[in-house]
Design a protein around this motif. Structure first.
Motif, mmCIF file in Angstrom:
data_model
loop_
_atom_site.group_PDB
_atom_site.id
_atom_site.type_symbol
_atom_site.label_atom_id
_atom_site.label_comp_id
_atom_site.label_asym_id
_atom_site.label_seq_id
_atom_site.Cartn_x
_atom_site.Cartn_y
_atom_site.Cartn_z
ATOM 1 N N GLY A 176 0.843 -1.184 0.000
ATOM 2 C CA GLY A 176 0.000 0.000 0.000
ATOM 3 C C GLY A 176 0.877 1.231 0.000
ATOM 4 N N THR A 177 0.264 2.395 0.095
ATOM 5 C CA THR A 177 1.022 3.647 0.022
ATOM 6 C C THR A 177 1.276 4.238 1.395
ATOM 7 N N ASN A 178 0.246 4.378 2.195
ATOM 8 C CA ASN A 178 0.380 5.000 3.514
ATOM 9 C C ASN A 178 -0.220 4.113 4.600
ATOM 10 N N GLY A 179 0.583 3.838 5.627
ATOM 11 C CA GLY A 179 0.095 3.045 6.750
ATOM 12 C C GLY A 179 0.726 1.673 6.882
ATOM 13 N N LYS A 180 1.606 1.292 5.948
ATOM 14 C CA LYS A 180 2.206 -0.045 6.020
ATOM 15 C C LYS A 180 2.925 -0.262 7.347
ATOM 16 N N GLY A 181 3.779 0.696 7.711
ATOM 17 C CA GLY A 181 4.569 0.530 8.922
ATOM 18 C C GLY A 181 3.724 0.489 10.178
ATOM 19 N N SER A 182 2.701 1.332 10.238
ATOM 20 C CA SER A 182 1.844 1.360 11.421
ATOM 21 C C SER A 182 1.085 0.046 11.580
ATOM 22 N N VAL A 183 0.511 -0.450 10.485
ATOM 23 C CA VAL A 183 -0.218 -1.720 10.547
ATOM 24 C C VAL A 183 0.739 -2.857 10.906
ATOM 25 N N LEU A 184 1.939 -2.826 10.335
ATOM 26 C CA LEU A 184 2.956 -3.821 10.690
ATOM 27 C C LEU A 184 3.243 -3.782 12.191
ATOM 28 N N ALA A 185 3.378 -2.568 12.735
ATOM 29 C CA ALA A 185 3.673 -2.437 14.167
ATOM 30 C C ALA A 185 2.529 -2.981 15.018
ATOM 31 N N TYR A 186 1.278 -2.643 14.657
ATOM 32 C CA TYR A 186 0.132 -3.166 15.395
ATOM 33 C C TYR A 186 0.122 -4.699 15.373
ATOM 34 N N LEU A 187 0.213 -5.277 14.176
ATOM 35 C CA LEU A 187 0.112 -6.731 14.049
ATOM 36 C C LEU A 187 1.266 -7.440 14.753
ATOM 37 N N SER A 188 2.478 -6.907 14.610
ATOM 38 C CA SER A 188 3.637 -7.522 15.251
ATOM 39 C C SER A 188 3.477 -7.536 16.767
ATOM 40 N N THR A 189 3.017 -6.416 17.313
ATOM 41 C CA THR A 189 2.869 -6.320 18.765
ATOM 42 C C THR A 189 1.744 -7.218 19.266
ATOM 43 N N ILE A 190 0.642 -7.251 18.529
ATOM 44 C CA ILE A 190 -0.476 -8.125 18.911
ATOM 45 C C ILE A 190 -0.045 -9.589 18.904
ATOM 46 N N LEU A 191 0.641 -10.010 17.851
ATOM 47 C CA LEU A 191 1.092 -11.396 17.749
ATOM 48 C C LEU A 191 2.099 -11.736 18.845
ATOM 49 N N LYS A 192 2.968 -10.793 19.172
ATOM 50 C CA LYS A 192 3.906 -11.006 20.280
ATOM 51 C C LYS A 192 3.142 -11.204 21.584
ATOM 52 N N GLU A 193 2.118 -10.368 21.811
ATOM 53 C CA GLU A 193 1.301 -10.506 23.020
ATOM 54 C C GLU A 193 0.600 -11.862 23.069
ATOM 55 N N ALA A 194 0.315 -12.414 21.889
ATOM 56 C CA ALA A 194 -0.360 -13.719 21.815
ATOM 57 C C ALA A 194 0.617 -14.883 21.974
ATOM 58 N N GLY A 195 1.896 -14.573 22.173
ATOM 59 C CA GLY A 195 2.873 -15.622 22.444
ATOM 60 C C GLY A 195 3.640 -16.108 21.242
ATOM 61 N N TYR A 196 3.468 -15.475 20.091
ATOM 62 C CA TYR A 196 4.193 -15.880 18.892
ATOM 63 C C TYR A 196 5.564 -15.204 18.838
ATOM 64 N N ARG A 197 6.504 -15.880 18.189
ATOM 65 C CA ARG A 197 7.826 -15.296 17.929
ATOM 66 C C ARG A 197 7.737 -14.625 16.557
ATOM 67 N N VAL A 198 7.850 -13.295 16.546
ATOM 68 C CA VAL A 198 7.466 -12.510 15.377
ATOM 69 C C VAL A 198 8.661 -11.780 14.767
ATOM 70 N N GLY A 199 8.890 -12.010 13.486
ATOM 71 C CA GLY A 199 9.892 -11.251 12.750
ATOM 72 C C GLY A 199 9.263 -10.017 12.128
ATOM 73 N N LEU B 153 -7.809 -18.466 10.334
ATOM 74 C CA LEU B 153 -6.799 -19.323 9.712
ATOM 75 C C LEU B 153 -6.142 -20.282 10.711
ATOM 76 N N GLY B 154 -6.568 -20.219 11.975
ATOM 77 C CA GLY B 154 -6.030 -21.139 12.968
ATOM 78 C C GLY B 154 -5.096 -20.514 13.981
ATOM 79 N N PHE B 155 -4.776 -19.244 13.829
ATOM 80 C CA PHE B 155 -4.000 -18.570 14.864
ATOM 81 C C PHE B 155 -4.892 -18.368 16.086
ATOM 82 N N LYS B 156 -4.279 -18.209 17.231
ATOM 83 C CA LYS B 156 -5.045 -18.054 18.464
ATOM 84 C C LYS B 156 -4.679 -16.733 19.125
#
Length: 450
Positions: free
Chosen positions: A46-69, A273-276
């Motif tokens: 996309g054009t605007n917001g890629k980094g912010s959405v990446l930051a949200y998703l990465s942090t959420i997944l980390k909180e859910a116990g996943y090891r996130v790159g 998709l099966g993530f928790k």
């Protein structure tokens, strides 16, 4: 190579510029044993917001116990910031080790008469090697430019594609219409995957729907219009969406509500998709997300904000944020841009809110527009404009003016100078603090327009 030698090698590779296409990227990855095939990806374009959405998703997944790159570009404060695992930067030792491996692979390719990788391709391959080494459960991957011919699109094991707001940028490479640009961005969609897209302009939305249908990918639209109970503030914002009440974020800017809505919809897709990911983990991840450089408060007194608005869409978002958070305030702007951007369109969009501007030349970038030239263009729209000799000079002068005149400092333009500016601003102000360290409590939120 040690870290210093690896950085020198990468700097030298950077002199060749960018080349769109996947031939050399695929050749390099094959020579390295295709490390990307051992990973799962969330791919964001996309054009605007890629980094912010990446930051949200990465942090959420980390909180859910996943090891996130995380793989992001450009970066503001450290070269190693672009490659992270659970928010920890790649180590100097690992960067040197994997760069050595890539250098040797590139030498073998050269000997075989095959194309040499660009620096972005090298960095992307480096990230994949590191994420495999670190045994990441999922990688959140941001495109560099476009989508279909971007080096990151060599991946084939995507589980979810995310398309953030699409507007006109990089038109010399991606096309002159939204439909053409959207076609490149939607090129990341893989067969049979799930896709989440922000609500787009009609011509872009049509292209995304058609591409998803062709790939038999399940498309879901994250529509910010459906968000309710929206409250905005510089320190805290909240909204309700998708059955979740009063979700809270601490990223400022009116666009962050839309970005957070995209992240919420992406979490719903991941759960299907099966993530928790529980509601509590979603809430915690949104609340804890930090993303510097996008309407980020560096300092409270005087108020000093930085924002990476460097294209039409980002300028419109910055305009909305000024109207929401800074209405009626005297704004002293600092601006630096790259000469291949639509900087005049950006200036025209935000000029009505700016009383004075200091222009700078972004450092160490051959694409930088000279400060004097930018001042000449800005002078057509802004009453008081002059060029500064350095970023340090611009920081010191703007802070002194803001303190005398009860003004607000707003630095915007290329992301490439904002990190250096933040450092200089902290030197000048005795109470300089990063936005994630400011006490977020106690502010009365304001209703967001629209």
């Amino acid at each position: 190579m040690d870290y210093k030698e690896a950085r020198a090698y990468l700097d030298e590779a950077g002199k060749t510029g960018s080349i769109l296409g996947l031939e050399s990227m695929r050749a390099l990855l094959k020579e390295l044993g295709d490390p990307q095939d051992a990973l799962k990806f969330i791919h964001i374009a996309g054009t605007n917001g890629k980094g912010s959405v990446l930051a949200y998703l990465s942090t959420i997944l980390k909180e859910a116990g996943y090891r996130v790159g995380r793989y992001i570009s450009p970066t503001l404060f450290s070269y190693r910031e672009r490659i992270q695992v659970n928010e920890e930067y790649i180590t100097r030792e690992a960067l040197a080790e994997h760069t050595t491996c890539i250098r040797d692979a590139a030498a073998r390719l050269k000997a075989a008469g095959k194309p040499q990788p660009t620096v972005f391709e090298i960095e992307t391959a480096l990230a994949f090697l590191y994420f495999v080494q670190e045994k990441c459960d999922i990688v959140v991957l941001e495109t560099g430019m476009g989508g279909d011919t971007d080096a990151t699109n060599a991946v084939q094991t995507t589980v979810l594609e995310v398309l953030v707001s699409i507007s006109r940028d990089h038109m010399q490479f991606l096309g002159n219409t939204l439909a053409e640009i959207a076609a490149h961005k939607a090129g990341i969609i893989k067969p049979g995957t799930a896709v989440v897209s922000a609500r787009q302009e009609p011509e872009a939305m049509q292209v995304i729907r058609e591409t998803a249908a062709q790939q038999r990918a399940k498309l879901c639209i994250a529509d910010v219009v459906k968000a309710t109970d929206v409250s905005c503030g510089l320190w805290r914002q909240s909204f309700s969406y998708g059955g979740y009440k009063d979700l809270e974020i601490h990223l400022a800017g009116t666009c962050q509500i839309e970005n957070a809505v995209v992240a919420v919809e992406a979490v719903r897709a991941l759960n299907s998709l099966g993530f928790k990911i529980t509601e509590g983990q979603l809430r915690a991840g949104l609340s804890k997300t930090v993303w510097r450089g996008r309407f980020t408060v560096l300092n409270e007194k005087p108020l000093f904000i930085i924002d990476g608005a460097h294209n039409r869409g980002a300028a419109e978002q910055l305009k909305a944020s000024i109207e929401t958070y800074l209405k009626g305030r005297r704004i002293i702007a600092i601006c630096g841009v790259l000469r291949d951007k639509e900087y005049e369109a950006v200036l025209k969009t935000v000029a009505p809110y700016i009383k004075e501007m200091i222009t700078i030349e972004t450092p160490d970038n051959p694409r930088a527009l000279p400060a004097e030239k930018l001042a000449e263009i800005a002078g057509k729209y802004i009453p008081e404009v002059h060029a500064a000799g350095s970023i340090a000079e611009a920081a010191a002068e703007s802070i002194a003016k803001a303190e005398r005149e009860d003004g607000v400092i707003l630095a915007f333009g290329s992301l490439s100078f904002l990190g250096a500016l933040a450092g200089e601003a902290e030197k000048v102000t005795a109470n300089g603090v990063n936005s994630n360290k400011i006490n977020c409590g106690g502010e009365m939120p304001v209703r967001c327009r629209g």
